[in-house]
Design an enzyme around this catalytic site. Structure first.
Site, short mmCIF file in Angstrom:
data_model
loop_
_atom_site.label_atom_id
_atom_site.label_comp_id
_atom_site.label_asym_id
_atom_site.label_seq_id
_atom_site.Cartn_x
_atom_site.Cartn_y
_atom_site.Cartn_z
N ALA A 1 -31.95 -0.93 10.38
CA ALA A 1 -30.95 -0.05 11.18
C ALA A 1 -30.09 0.78 10.02
O ALA A 1 -30.79 1.32 9.03
CB ALA A 1 -29.76 -1.11 11.81
N SER A 2 -28.85 1.06 10.39
CA SER A 2 -28.01 1.78 9.53
C SER A 2 -28.01 1.64 8.21
O SER A 2 -27.68 2.48 7.23
CB SER A 2 -26.74 1.94 9.88
OG SER A 2 -26.78 2.31 11.37
N THR A 3 -28.01 0.46 7.75
CA THR A 3 -28.31 0.27 6.19
C THR A 3 -29.44 0.86 5.34
O THR A 3 -29.08 1.40 4.32
CB THR A 3 -28.36 -1.27 6.00
OG1 THR A 3 -29.78 -1.74 6.53
CG2 THR A 3 -27.39 -2.19 6.39
#
Lengths: 367, 629
Positions: B321-323
């Site tokens: 995801a956003s990581t």
């Protein structure tokens, strides 16, 4: 197929000794498995009798045809045997840390046992053509070395050091029997002293351990050394007359490893004492002498070398096994012919005797 | 030459056979002499030895290596266990012995008898094992009534003991009885049935150090089985002791924070790669494996929906995801698709193809550059970068940072994860990469899968300024008498092929995530003078819905909630700890993963807060646990 002369020339003495030894084998295995603490082995002596029947059947087949046809089929048998050895490495049954068995339905078979006969056959065929009064030269030895190394290596890989060693001993005996040139002998002796350290390098740890233990049992009084000690106690405690049939205490308490196979002689010697053991030794000696007589009487080179090869196989088994259980040699898995439990071993032994009988009864025939 | 064998009294053959005859005769003579020596000369002595059947072998068990944490706090130990067995030929009268025994050990006499009967085929000279690992109370009862129960033997064996229960259970692993298949491996050639071997974690990976050597004792016993003398002894050798890199204090905190959730926390020193904590939840008690669990207990463990015996920190794979935007930003900067000043406008969605790709923030972020986009986790900015980069360039930077392949930590069963490329998709699905997929991979959705430890390596590489790193779990190994065998030092693996400038820009963005009021993890800043940098992530497990702001609320079924991510390091300047947190179906990264990391950072960097209370009650706790056994 069988004419009268064949029946007249049949070696009844050899057959008699074979039957005496087989009978001894059955009762010894019986005593080894019934006095032991482990009931699971008790049916083994019944199996042993079945194997003897099968072996006797093969023995009869092995003397019905003329042994000279074996010369023609030697390489086919050898090739088939190498194929089986390869199959063992690929699809063999794994047990006790080694892959030695092929499964045919409910039957398991050890192709390395057959390999002994196959090597004897091909060497007999080769030497019967190559031998000369001056002895074999180095170049003439190339082929037999290759013929012997291939199954040897395949069996070492299983690993089955005992059988591999027997094959080597048979091949060396047969080669020395047909004689080699002096300079070849010196050359081979020197290269062998160089090769042995190399072989050492390839041995599995447990095999190295066994050899070291043999040379110095003090190192491992609790592992392999322990087995030798227990085996010596069993044999020694038999004293002059033995403890009596089924009265062995060492075997009853399972102090002996593999007491129905490799250490069967300890079980025998404990029960029958020096008198029994000496008689067994004597019967074995008479048996080997009888076999050598067949070699002596052979009508052609092939028959002489073939019969000598089979004799040396039986001789080495007897000497190495007895030497081992009496603490004269390393503990290697080698059976005592006739006496030890084991289907493949019995079948190969009796088939070998069938061939010996075959050579013996055709000694006056010309073709 | 050919015909020299025609007659039977051939000279040549006779000559060869005479040699053979000599050999055979001497070989048999040798066997005969040996037989004579053993049976006649030494016979008396051997007979005596055999009559007492007096030489026996006894194994002496070795204590397995002990495991400590980095500060020498005991994690795994051995304790004595007492096994009860019965020598039948001495237990006379058998009936009363068994009845008495049954009273002392609280086992019905029938059960004991049936146990003896199952092995009755065996000799009455061999002890029959009745009960393993009897407690101290039973032992006291047995010892006190010894005269009533002849033939009952008690022997002591070292048994594995995990004094802290499930502390770091996944990292440490467990022991269990060797299986018949394992016995056949050459690796275990020294083992025998009934041995306990490491099956998981450090216990398995470092088996060859932890394993000691079984000793042996050759004893002479008299006819009633008493030892007369010891003939030979080979002492047992204890296994080597292992010091892990983990810090029990941090580990304990991590486990407490994970309690009741499914997920993983893994923390390490970003400059050395030493793992400071590795927790996976739910957990299990490794002591259960040693004492032998019932079939039901085992079934419960393996069929539990949250997989308690899986080490999620190294084996669990999740969409990053956003990581993953960290990687997208690096790739964009390194490939000069953007620079620090490049900005894109975010209206809350991005039209591409025939659909709108949504940003998580409905109203949009307005015009943002890379630093601000990281801080606010703006999807539209990274859609734009991803579109211009393409999947293959993104894959390149993900892979050089260590994603999508095992980190090489010294533990088995490490997960691989997956970083997609156009080639991979062609091979896997046979269909070409579609341009729209560039958008999803750029924000770490799509086919991407990573393990928590891979993300930890990535964030550590940012933290330490771009040095490649391999996680270490073992600090040192020492022999029982204190000689150092192995000390792990961080390997010099070189730099990640990313410029210092790029890393500085990323660091700025990650700093803002936590420390600016517009950052996604602003509410998880540790305070008390500690500055932390990090990145949140919320990994969709089902297709993205229009309204996703209520993940944390109860209406969404558990299995549809996204996985929550947070990766971080602290302090922001000269970092001492890097952390990767994933909570399965935890909802938003900012609300459920980041607070865990915050607490852990505080624990590690502000030790004085809790130290006092911990050190005072721990020994007392331990003493109690030992007493139970």
């Amino acid at each position: 197929m069988i004419d009268r002369r064949l029946v007249q020339n049949f070696d009844w003495k050899l057959l008699g000794l074979t039957i005496v030894l087989s009978f001894t084998g059955v009762i010894t295995v019986y005593s080894a498995v019934t006095t032991g603490i482990s009931n699971i082995h008790q049916i083994l002596y019944v199996k042993q009798i079945i194997w003897y029947c099968a072996g006797m059947f093969l023995m009869i087949i092995a003397f019905l045809f003329n042994y000279n046809s074996l010369e023609r089929y030697a390489f086919i048998i050898y090739g088939f045997c190498i194929f089986l050895l390869l199959m063992v490495l690929i699809i063999g049954k794994y047990a006790g840390g080694a892959k030695r068995w092929l499964m045919f339905g409910p039957l398991t078979f050890q192709p390395s046992e057959l390999a002994k006969l196959a090597v004897i056959l091909v060497l007999a065929r080769y030497y019967s053509k190559a031998a000369s009064v001056n002895g074999l030269s180095l170049s003439e030895l190339t082929i037999p070395i290759v013929l012997c190394i291939v199954p040897f290596a395949l069996i070492v890989l299983q690993p089955d050091l005992g059988t591999a060693m027997i094959i080597l001993l048979i091949a060396v005996s047969m080669t020395l029997f047909v004689k080699i040139e002096k300079k070849t002998a010196i050359f081979l002796f020197t290269s062998a002293t160089v090769t042995f350290p190399t072989i050492w390098f390839f041995l599995r740890d447990y095999q190295k351990k066994r050899i070291i233990t043999f040379l110095n049992p003090e190192i491992d009084p609790l592992g392999s050394g322990y087995h030798i000690i227990q085996s010596k106690i069993a044999i020694g405690s038999g004293m002059v007359t033995g403890k009596g049939f089924l009265k062995g205490t060492q075997s009853a308490l399972s102090f002996l490893p593999e007491q129905q196979t490799d250490f069967i002689f300890s079980v025998f010697a404990e029960q029958w004492g020096f008198i029994g053991s000496f008689l067994l030794l004597l019967v074995f000696f008479m048996f080997i002498t009888r076999c050598l007589k067949i070699t002596y009487g052979s009508k052609n080179y092939f028959g002489a070398i073939l019969s000598f090869g089979i004799t040396s196989m039986l001789l080495w088994h007897i000497v190495v096994n007895m030497g081992m259980v009496m603490g004269l040699m390393p503990v290697v898995g080698v059976t005592l012919p006739f006496i030890s439990y084991g289907g493949s071993s019995i079948i190969v032994t009796l088939t070998g005797i069938g061939i010996l009988l075959n050579i013996s009864m055709r000694r006056f025939l010309f073709n | 030459m050919e015909n020299f064998l025609r007659s039977s009294d051939n000279k040549w053959l006779r000559h060869r056979l005479s040699f053979v005859a000599y050999f055979v005769t001497s070989a048999f003579a040798l066997l005969f002499l040996r037989l004579f020596y053993l049976q006649i000369i030494e016979g008396d002595e051997y007979r005596q030895l055999s009559e007492n059947n007096c030489i026996r072998l006894q194994n002496i068990d070795y204590p397995r290596g002990i495991i400590f944490d980095r500060n020498g706090i005991l994690l795994v130990d051995n304790r004595p266990s007492f096994n009860l067995s019965l020598l039948l030929n001495k237990a006379k009268p058998v009936e009363s012995t068994i009845n008495n025994l049954s009273r002392y050990i609280n086992v019905p006499a029938e059960e004991l008898i049936s146990q003896i009967n199952t092995i009755k085929g065996l000799s009455c000279y061999k002890p029959v094992l009745l009960k393993q690992d009897i407690g101290r109370n039973i032992l006291a009862a047995v010892e006190a009534h010894k005269y009533n129960i002849p033939g009952v033997l008690v022997d002591v064996k070292p048994k594995r003991f995990y004094p802290q229960g499930n502390r770091a259970a996944h990292l440490i692993g467990y022991l269990s009885e060797i299986s018949s298949t394992e016995l056949k491996y050459e690796k275990y050639c020294e083992n025998k049935p009934g041995d306990y071997i490491g099956k998981f974690g450090i216990e398995k990976a470092f088996e060859k150090y932890l394993m000691g050597k079984t000793g042996n004792r050759q004893i002479e016993v008299n006819s009633v089985g008493q030892v007369i003398r010891v003939l030979n002894t080979i002492g047992a050798e204890a296994g080597d002791n292992i010091y892990l890199t983990i810090d029990t204090r941090v580990q304990k905190k991590a486990e407490e924070l994970l309690a009741g959730k499914a997920g993983a926390v893994v923390a390490m020193d970003p400059s050395s790669g030493e793992i400071l904590a590795m927790a996976s939840s739910p957990s299990y008690d490794p002591n259960l494996f040693v004492s032998g669990m019932t079939h039901d207990e085992w079934e419960n463990l393996i069929s539990h929906p949250h997989r308690p015996i899986e080490n999620k920190a190294i084996k669990g794979t999740y969409p990053p995801a956003s990581t993953y935007k960290i990687v997208t930003a690096i790739a964009g900067l390194e490939e000069h698709i953007i620079d620090v000043n490049t900005s894109f406008f975010c209206p809350g969605y991005m039209p591409y193809g025939n659909r709108n790709y949504m940003c998580w923030k409905k109203g949009g972020h307005g015009r943002v550059n890379v630093v601000r986009a990281l801080a606010e986790s703006c999807d539209v900015f990274f859609y734009n970068v991803g579109l211009r980069l393409g999947a293959d360039k993104l894959e390149k930077y993900a892979k050089v940072s260590g994603l999508g392949s095992p980190t090489g930590i010294d533990l088995e069963q490490e997960g691989t994860g997956l970083i997609p490329s156009t080639k991979w998709k062609k091979k896997r699905f046979g269909s070409p990469w579609s341009a729209g997929e560039n958008l999803s991979v750029a924000i770490g959705q799509g086919y991407n899968l990573v393990t928590p430890i891979q993300m930890l390596v990535l964030i550590s590489e940012i933290a330490n300024g771009g040095e490649k790193i391999k996680p270490l779990v073992v600090k040192k190994i020492m022999t029982p008498d204190g000689k150092l065998i192995m000390e792990s030092k961080p390997e010099k693996l070189g730099r990640v092929p990313v410029s210092q400038d790029t890393i500085n820009i990323i660091k700025e963005g990650l700093f803002d995530v936590v420390n600016k009021n517009f950052g996604t993890a602003y509410w998880s800043r540790p305070g008390s003078g500690i500055e932390m940098s990090g990145k949140t992530g919320t990994a969709q497990v089902v297709g993205r819905k229009q309204d996703e702001s209520n993940y944390d609320k109860k209406e969404v079924p558990y299995a549809c909630k996204p996985h929550a991510w947070f990766v971080c390091y602290a302090p922001s300047i000269d970092p001492k700890i890097a952390i990767s947190v994933v909570i399965e179906h935890g909802g938003h990264g900012a609300s459920s993963a980041a607070p865990i990391a915050k607490e852990l950072v505080k624990t590690y960097l502000n030790p004085e807060n809790e130290e006092n209370q911990n050190s005072s009650n721990e020994p007392a706790e331990l003493a109690n646990i030992y007493d139970e056994y």
